[in-house]
Design an enzyme around this catalytic site. Sequence first.
Site, PDB file in Angstrom:
ATOM      1  N   SER A  93       0.810  -1.220   0.000  1.00 31.40           N
ATOM      2  CA  SER A  93       0.000   0.000   0.000  1.00 31.40           C
ATOM      3  C   SER A  93       0.840   1.265   0.000  1.00 31.40           C
ATOM      4  O   SER A  93       0.584   2.196  -0.778  1.00 31.40           O
ATOM      5  CB  SER A  93      -0.954  -0.003   1.197  1.00 31.40           C
ATOM      6  OG  SER A  93      -0.237   0.020   2.427  1.00 31.40           O
ATOM      7  N   ASP A  94       1.860   1.333   0.861  1.00 37.20           N
ATOM      8  CA  ASP A  94       2.641   2.571   0.906  1.00 37.20           C
ATOM      9  C   ASP A  94       3.609   2.678  -0.263  1.00 37.20           C
ATOM     10  O   ASP A  94       3.922   3.792  -0.704  1.00 37.20           O
ATOM     11  CB  ASP A  94       3.369   2.720   2.245  1.00 37.20           C
ATOM     12  CG  ASP A  94       4.198   1.524   2.647  1.00 37.20           C
ATOM     13  OD1 ASP A  94       4.189   0.519   1.918  1.00 37.20           O
ATOM     14  OD2 ASP A  94       4.864   1.591   3.697  1.00 37.20           O
ATOM     15  N   CYS A  95       4.063   1.554  -0.807  1.00 38.74           N
ATOM     16  CA  CYS A  95       4.925   1.604  -1.992  1.00 38.74           C
ATOM     17  C   CYS A  95       4.141   2.101  -3.204  1.00 38.74           C
ATOM     18  O   CYS A  95       4.650   2.902  -4.004  1.00 38.74           O
ATOM     19  CB  CYS A  95       5.508   0.227  -2.278  1.00 38.74           C
ATOM     20  SG  CYS A  95       6.517  -0.437  -0.931  1.00 38.74           S
TER      21      CYS A  95
ATOM     22  N   GLU B 242       3.628   5.983  -2.495  1.00 31.99           N
ATOM     23  CA  GLU B 242       4.801   6.846  -2.652  1.00 31.99           C
ATOM     24  C   GLU B 242       5.232   6.921  -4.118  1.00 31.99           C
ATOM     25  O   GLU B 242       5.628   7.993  -4.598  1.00 31.99           O
ATOM     26  CB  GLU B 242       5.953   6.350  -1.771  1.00 31.99           C
ATOM     27  CG  GLU B 242       5.644   6.244  -0.279  1.00 31.99           C
ATOM     28  CD  GLU B 242       5.274   7.565   0.384  1.00 31.99           C
ATOM     29  OE1 GLU B 242       5.392   8.633  -0.255  1.00 31.99           O
ATOM     30  OE2 GLU B 242       4.856   7.528   1.560  1.00 31.99           O
TER      31      GLU B 242
END
Length: 766
Positions: free
Chosen positions: A481-483, A486
């Site tokens: 999710s955060d990859c 970002e």
Amino acid sequence: MVANSTGRDASALKSRKRAADSESEPLLKQGQPFPKQPRIGSELDKTRWRLKDDDSRHTWHYLEDDDAAKEWPQSYAEKWYLNQSLDLPDLPSPDSPLAAATNGLDFFEKLQLPSGHWGCEYGGPMFLLPSVVITWYVTRTPISPSKATAIYNYISARAHPEDGGWGLHIEGESSVFGTLMNYVALRLVGVEADDPVLVKARGTLHKMGGALYAPHWAKFWMGVLGVMDWDVVNPVPPEIWLLPDWVPFAPWRWWIHIRMVFLPMGWLYSKRWSCEETDVIRSLRKEVFIEDYAKIKWTSHRNDIGVVDNYHPKSWLLNTANWLIVNIWNPYLRPNVLKEKAEAWSSKQVDMEDANTDYACLAPVNATMNTVMCYARDGPDNYGVQRHIERLEEFLWVKDEGMLVNGTNGVQCWDTAFLIQAVFEAGLHKDEKWKPMLMKSLQYLERQQIREDCVDQDVCYRQPRKGGWPFSNKDQGYGVSDCISEAMKAIILLQKVGGLPEVLEERRLFDAVDTLLLYQNSNGGMSSYEKRRGGEWLEMLNAAEVFGRIMIEYDYPECTTACVTALSLFNKYWPDYRTKEVKTLIRTAAEWIKSNQRPDGGWYGSWGICFTYAGMFALESMKHIGQTYATGENSRRGCDFLISKQRADGGWSESYKACETMEYVEHPSGSLVVQTAWALIGLMEADYPHVEPLKRGIQLIMDRQQPNGEWLQEAIEGVFNKSCMISYPNYKFTFTIKALGMFAKRFPEEKLVPSWALQGNGIEKS
């Protein structure tokens, strides 16, 4: 170096291929004997190491041939990884925070690899390298003298300076897990038992009770190697994979990292497969135990574990289940047809993992186990075994201390996205000088987007991934999710703000949003690899002992913030795409972040150390819903928490112990530039109104910067599963540049200079 459109280094491709071919070890041959143990050299010439960047597939090669070394010159990046002098001139002494940010980027840009990303070691855990060495040994894979020497050098360098043992990670105290695994690894690469490093480590291992006090994963590997009998290994029953999906503890509900490990581990446990006995294995049976090997009653030592290793003690529920499996199910009730069916299903799941990652696998823990399973099942001539052995090379990393194994096959997409965002925060994207660097980064991220879902996605229980980005590269194939968030932010900034060509069309950004929306849990928080599938009570089945919070997906303020900020930026430029879902996620996710704040104002971080890291992200989330220090209680309490931790020298310092204890603990080495940058970024995101604390923190970052623009490595930065630390060495560039740039943008009148540049009443330019 010149990179072509595929990201491969076109100018050196021919010489690299020749050099790589001359250095690589032969592949497995049918029925080959165990290879001779390699010769350990006293020292390696660091100028002969080369990193091959095949569009972010990293492999290291030691060039014995002088002509090959000349044809493939060492790059700035390779020299930096190996702590060799780059022979760069000093830059003009910065006369402002923006100038310091520019100097930092000037240095870091030189480390960009041909395919457009930034590489680095992703080390820290001390059990990964031994797992690879054991895998090489049991599959009879030759180990070159250069590799063996580099492994010896690294493990020796990381031995505890007082007792000679090894811990779970590089900053941890000696444990049975770390000491046993690294002791065995050194013996398998050819180090003799009377080597001073091993003599000292063996004494420490014996003082801790010997190998019988190793945790579950170490006992598993000793069972595979044949150093221990399988009776000492607590159950890993593959039959659990035959449970209906509706069962609340069915393994498809577990966190991806634990279930991908359980699959090959369960198959090997069920088969009780062990390596053929060798002289080294017979010697190890005499060396690692304090008991006579022939007299050990293995079943009575299943639950023995060292004090340091027992971070997450087994629950009464797990102990009961293990007793029933060992004493009732396995000997009396387990039908052979069910055993074979469970093994076959586990085997099929492993094959699907291999197919969906082209044998790169999720991470080295399951990659090594998958390799051994395929070797035991299919033999050495099988393509899958050969491909596994080949791809294990991508986990290896070489630094000045020697050869280690990274926690994944890299951090390529992750670090590249953060660097791009730092450049934009500092306003440096407006300078034409950085356009080639940014264009290469954009092209890299474009190539690494995952363009399709997994084959048989539902059968192998995989989260939809089309449109996502991985942590490392698309070969690994797991969206996070955060990859995703970002990378998406970085691409939008490059194409919409930076004016770079649209190499990634909007439909592909829509795919990313579609995937990202699937990660939100019912309470509003965001998970990492998948939406949560099971309850926290499943931690009662945590058999790893050395890790916490490993059984299911959790909500993370870091992941949740990344999604909030990415979707907020996306909505700014595409306000009509899935508007209701996007805005609902932003609102409910931000509400979860508010609810996750602790009474003292801090947020607990699960992927970086620790409250400083999570606080930076959480305060950024608050900004995106209009809450700042002046307008919102959560932001105000978060800022006050961070300010209360600022040290007298202006910096922040947090130890990995905070991750273990869930309470703020200062690092004994003092202020750290990375955590100082994190704290400053969080405070500035919240529009903290008092400039003096910010100035003091910025001053520390500028003072720590070297005349050539770099910052030196300090304490370890990252964490997973509460207890295991992991390195993010590029953070000391990406977040420091971002903090300096944010300060310069908000306070352009503040003309700070590094203390080392001052002489008398003036400033001396270096």
